[in-house]
Design a protein around this motif. Structure first.
Motif, PDB file in Angstrom:
ATOM      1  N   MET A   1       5.275  14.066   5.618  1.00 54.88           N
ATOM      2  CA  MET A   1       5.528  13.011   4.725  1.00 54.88           C
ATOM      3  C   MET A   1       7.044  12.426   4.546  1.00 54.88           C
ATOM      4  O   MET A   1       7.863  13.183   4.265  1.00 54.88           O
ATOM      5  CB  MET A   1       5.167  13.432   2.333  1.00 54.88           C
ATOM      6  N   GLN A   2       7.090  11.154   4.232  1.00 56.61           N
ATOM      7  CA  GLN A   2       7.902   9.957   4.240  1.00 56.61           C
ATOM      8  C   GLN A   2       8.106   9.087   3.217  1.00 56.61           C
ATOM      9  O   GLN A   2       7.095   8.464   2.638  1.00 56.61           O
ATOM     10  CB  GLN A   2       7.617   9.488   5.945  1.00 56.61           C
ATOM     11  N   CYS A   3       9.570   9.017   2.733  1.00 55.57           N
ATOM     12  CA  CYS A   3       9.754   8.412   1.614  1.00 55.57           C
ATOM     13  C   CYS A   3      10.287   6.975   1.971  1.00 55.57           C
ATOM     14  O   CYS A   3      10.953   7.033   3.411  1.00 55.57           O
ATOM     15  CB  CYS A   3      10.726   8.636   1.196  1.00 55.57           C
ATOM     16  N   ILE A   4       9.515   6.016   1.952  1.00 50.70           N
ATOM     17  CA  ILE A   4       9.840   4.633   2.171  1.00 50.70           C
ATOM     18  C   ILE A   4      10.011   3.706   1.183  1.00 50.70           C
ATOM     19  O   ILE A   4      10.992   2.244   1.397  1.00 50.70           O
ATOM     20  CB  ILE A   4       8.462   4.275   3.324  1.00 50.70           C
ATOM     21  N   GLU A   5      10.719   4.312  -0.053  1.00 46.77           N
ATOM     22  CA  GLU A   5      11.065   3.304  -1.005  1.00 46.77           C
ATOM     23  C   GLU A   5      11.512   3.983  -1.711  1.00 46.77           C
ATOM     24  O   GLU A   5      10.284   5.118  -1.962  1.00 46.77           O
ATOM     25  CB  GLU A   5      10.117   2.569  -1.212  1.00 46.77           C
ATOM     26  N   GLN A   6      12.721   3.560  -2.932  1.00 47.37           N
ATOM     27  CA  GLN A   6      13.276   4.784  -3.275  1.00 47.37           C
ATOM     28  C   GLN A   6      14.019   3.727  -4.266  1.00 47.37           C
ATOM     29  O   GLN A   6      15.336   3.494  -3.480  1.00 47.37           O
ATOM     30  CB  GLN A   6      13.979   5.950  -3.247  1.00 47.37           C
ATOM     31  N   HIS A   7      14.096   3.957  -5.900  1.00 51.11           N
ATOM     32  CA  HIS A   7      15.436   3.570  -6.701  1.00 51.11           C
ATOM     33  C   HIS A   7      15.688   3.931  -7.280  1.00 51.11           C
ATOM     34  O   HIS A   7      14.644   4.702  -8.339  1.00 51.11           O
ATOM     35  CB  HIS A   7      14.334   2.122  -6.575  1.00 51.11           C
ATOM     36  N   ARG A   8      16.971   4.463  -8.404  1.00 50.24           N
ATOM     37  CA  ARG A   8      17.302   4.436  -9.086  1.00 50.24           C
ATOM     38  C   ARG A   8      16.575   4.030 -10.259  1.00 50.24           C
ATOM     39  O   ARG A   8      16.831   2.869 -10.668  1.00 50.24           O
ATOM     40  CB  ARG A   8      19.049   4.805  -9.271  1.00 50.24           C
ATOM     41  N   SER A   9      15.964   4.661 -11.646  1.00 49.10           N
ATOM     42  CA  SER A   9      15.632   3.319 -13.173  1.00 49.10           C
ATOM     43  C   SER A   9      15.735   4.648 -13.993  1.00 49.10           C
ATOM     44  O   SER A   9      14.758   6.528 -13.825  1.00 49.10           O
ATOM     45  CB  SER A   9      13.847   3.684 -12.315  1.00 49.10           C
ATOM     46  N   PHE A  10      15.921   4.132 -14.803  1.00 46.37           N
ATOM     47  CA  PHE A  10      16.120   5.168 -16.329  1.00 46.37           C
ATOM     48  C   PHE A  10      16.952   6.668 -15.656  1.00 46.37           C
ATOM     49  O   PHE A  10      16.098   7.782 -16.766  1.00 46.37           O
ATOM     50  CB  PHE A  10      15.046   5.528 -16.840  1.00 46.37           C
ATOM     51  N   ASP A  11      17.779   6.847 -15.180  1.00 49.07           N
ATOM     52  CA  ASP A  11      18.069   7.594 -14.499  1.00 49.07           C
ATOM     53  C   ASP A  11      17.252   9.574 -13.412  1.00 49.07           C
ATOM     54  O   ASP A  11      17.379   9.939 -13.383  1.00 49.07           O
ATOM     55  CB  ASP A  11      19.016   8.771 -15.747  1.00 49.07           C
ATOM     56  N   ALA A  15       9.859   6.406  -6.741  1.00 50.99           N
ATOM     57  CA  ALA A  15       9.943   6.031  -5.296  1.00 50.99           C
ATOM     58  C   ALA A  15       8.395   5.959  -4.747  1.00 50.99           C
ATOM     59  O   ALA A  15       7.576   6.114  -5.498  1.00 50.99           O
ATOM     60  CB  ALA A  15      10.281   7.498  -4.246  1.00 50.99           C
ATOM     61  N   VAL A  16       8.098   5.848  -3.432  1.00 49.84           N
ATOM     62  CA  VAL A  16       6.942   5.488  -2.644  1.00 49.84           C
ATOM     63  C   VAL A  16       6.947   6.520  -1.053  1.00 49.84           C
ATOM     64  O   VAL A  16       7.755   6.504  -0.756  1.00 49.84           O
ATOM     65  CB  VAL A  16       6.569   4.500  -2.389  1.00 49.84           C
ATOM     66  N   TYR A  17       5.571   7.110  -1.283  1.00 51.39           N
ATOM     67  CA  TYR A  17       5.928   7.982   0.284  1.00 51.39           C
ATOM     68  C   TYR A  17       4.597   7.484   0.819  1.00 51.39           C
ATOM     69  O   TYR A  17       3.705   7.513   0.538  1.00 51.39           O
ATOM     70  CB  TYR A  17       5.871   9.832  -0.800  1.00 51.39           C
ATOM     71  N   GLN A  18       4.604   8.109   1.551  1.00 53.42           N
ATOM     72  CA  GLN A  18       3.726   7.655   2.898  1.00 53.42           C
ATOM     73  C   GLN A  18       3.177   9.685   3.675  1.00 53.42           C
ATOM     74  O   GLN A  18       4.254  10.162   3.618  1.00 53.42           O
ATOM     75  CB  GLN A  18       3.194   6.927   3.987  1.00 53.42           C
ATOM     76  N   HIS A  19       1.868   9.863   3.553  1.00 54.40           N
ATOM     77  CA  HIS A  19       1.421  11.068   4.283  1.00 54.40           C
ATOM     78  C   HIS A  19       0.236  10.665   5.201  1.00 54.40           C
ATOM     79  O   HIS A  19      -0.499   9.856   4.473  1.00 54.40           O
ATOM     80  CB  HIS A  19       1.556  11.911   3.220  1.00 54.40           C
ATOM     81  N   GLN A  20      -0.255  11.500   5.683  1.00 54.35           N
ATOM     82  CA  GLN A  20      -1.550  11.795   6.704  1.00 54.35           C
ATOM     83  C   GLN A  20      -3.042  12.171   5.675  1.00 54.35           C
ATOM     84  O   GLN A  20      -2.622  13.083   5.236  1.00 54.35           O
ATOM     85  CB  GLN A  20      -1.083  11.901   7.921  1.00 54.35           C
ATOM     86  N   LEU A 125      -4.055  15.276  -3.493  1.00 52.47           N
ATOM     87  CA  LEU A 125      -3.055  14.765  -3.800  1.00 52.47           C
ATOM     88  C   LEU A 125      -2.249  15.055  -5.033  1.00 52.47           C
ATOM     89  O   LEU A 125      -1.506  15.719  -5.393  1.00 52.47           O
ATOM     90  CB  LEU A 125      -3.667  12.900  -4.558  1.00 52.47           C
ATOM     91  N   PRO A 126      -3.249  16.160  -5.594  1.00 54.52           N
ATOM     92  CA  PRO A 126      -2.440  17.273  -6.972  1.00 54.52           C
ATOM     93  C   PRO A 126      -1.696  17.890  -5.855  1.00 54.52           C
ATOM     94  O   PRO A 126      -0.407  18.706  -6.245  1.00 54.52           O
ATOM     95  CB  PRO A 126      -3.687  17.368  -7.257  1.00 54.52           C
ATOM     96  N   ALA A 127      -2.368  18.453  -5.180  1.00 46.61           N
ATOM     97  CA  ALA A 127      -2.013  19.446  -4.023  1.00 46.61           C
ATOM     98  C   ALA A 127      -0.529  18.946  -3.861  1.00 46.61           C
ATOM     99  O   ALA A 127       0.551  19.808  -3.242  1.00 46.61           O
ATOM    100  CB  ALA A 127      -2.671  20.119  -2.971  1.00 46.61           C
ATOM    101  N   VAL A 128      -0.377  18.021  -3.037  1.00 46.19           N
ATOM    102  CA  VAL A 128       0.720  17.868  -2.499  1.00 46.19           C
ATOM    103  C   VAL A 128       1.820  17.259  -3.622  1.00 46.19           C
ATOM    104  O   VAL A 128       2.909  17.555  -2.964  1.00 46.19           O
ATOM    105  CB  VAL A 128       0.455  15.924  -2.088  1.00 46.19           C
TER     106      VAL A 128
END
Length: 281
Positions: A1-11, A15-20, A125-128
């Motif tokens: 699993m790879q994090c491709i985007e992450q932003h601080r928001s309301f503390d 994030a957006v992740y990509q997985h196979q 997805l819930p298992a991930v």
């Protein structure tokens, strides 16, 4: 699993992740908002399913939900709406193929190889999420339009998995409207019994448990009369004495301006059933 985007928001962190995905046999993106939390703290998860043409970005950039998720201590997960990629079957139309998975398990070629969105949302997805994020095992589901259809069907078919269901402008009877008929014929073939497994109006009479449902629908939604037909769900819920609340919102349309206006109410609704005092309900 790879994090491709992450932003601080309301503390917390958006994030957006990509997985196979093994279920979908392709790479999949999903977004996760994690509120600020203590190291040992665990929180419930609220799954959002988006509508036609959308991906994991629409909800996180337009709904304004992060503020309320932080206040109520709930993790928000928004997956893509279909499998993606050059090897994945597609159609030139916006309402079939990539971006239009309809949250079902396709049985017909060429869709059946990848379009297993029901199993992806309910199982993989819930298992991930449970393996990688501070989930406490409690979850609810909501969505918009095609995603509202998905939330209703998935929630109704899995009452022990989801504490509550809500939707904005959902397709409540896909077997009876053009969007649903086109998608179901392509993905599922002509078996009407199979169609009924993915139709909320058809599912309500056979429900053995009554998961609470909240629906918001705009009165000037240009899809209301032909594609959404909210009154069909109202009628069957009344007949079955099923606990569903429909709010008709005067002057609101099908857009994310509508969703952003009432997203806090939906999160509050779900938290009634996701909080600790309801854990054994």
């Amino acid at each position: 699993m790879q994090c491709i985007e992450q932003h601080r928001s309301f503390d917390g962190w958006q994030a957006v992740y990509q997985h196979q995905s093994d279920v979908l046999q392709c790479a999949m993106n999903f977004s996760v908002y994690v509120p600020p939390y203590a190291s040992a703290e665990r929180m419930p998860v609220l799954y959002w399913l988006s509508g036609l043409t959308c991906n994991e970005q629409n909800f996180i950039t337009k709904a304004g939900a992060q503020k309320y998720a932080a206040e109520h201590k709930v993790i928000l997960v928004a997956p893509d709406t279909s499998p993606r990629g050059e090897t994945v079957a597609d159609d030139a139309a916006y309402d079939l193929g990539q971006g239009a998975g309809f949250y079902l398990n396709a049985t017909q070629a060429p869709w059946s190889q990848h379009f297993q969105m029901y199993d992806y949302i309910v199982h993989e997805l819930p298992a991930v999420i449970d393996a990688h994020f501070p989930s406490n095992g409690r979850q609810s589901i909501f969505g918009h339009s095609m995603g509202g259809h998905g939330a209703l069907v998935i929630g109704l078919r899995n009452p022990t998995r989801y504490a509550s269901i809500s939707a904005f402008a959902p397709i409540v009877a896909p077997s009876q409207v053009p969007w649903g008929k086109k998608a179901f014929t392509a993905y599922l073939g002509d078996d009407q019994a199979l169609w009924s497994q993915y139709d909320a109006v058809e599912l309500i009479p056979s429900c053995t448990a009554q998961t609470p449902i909240l629906i918001d629908q705009g009165t000037v939604d240009n899809f209301l009369q032909e594609q959404l037909k909210s009154t069909l769900l109202v009628d069957v819920c009344r007949e079955q004495d099923y606990p569903m609340r429909l709010n008709m919102r005067e002057g609101y349309d099908h857009s994310y301006y509508f969703i952003a206006s009432f997203i806090e109410e939906h999160i509050r609704f779900h938290m009634q059933y996701l909080t600790a005092e309801h854990a054994d309900d």
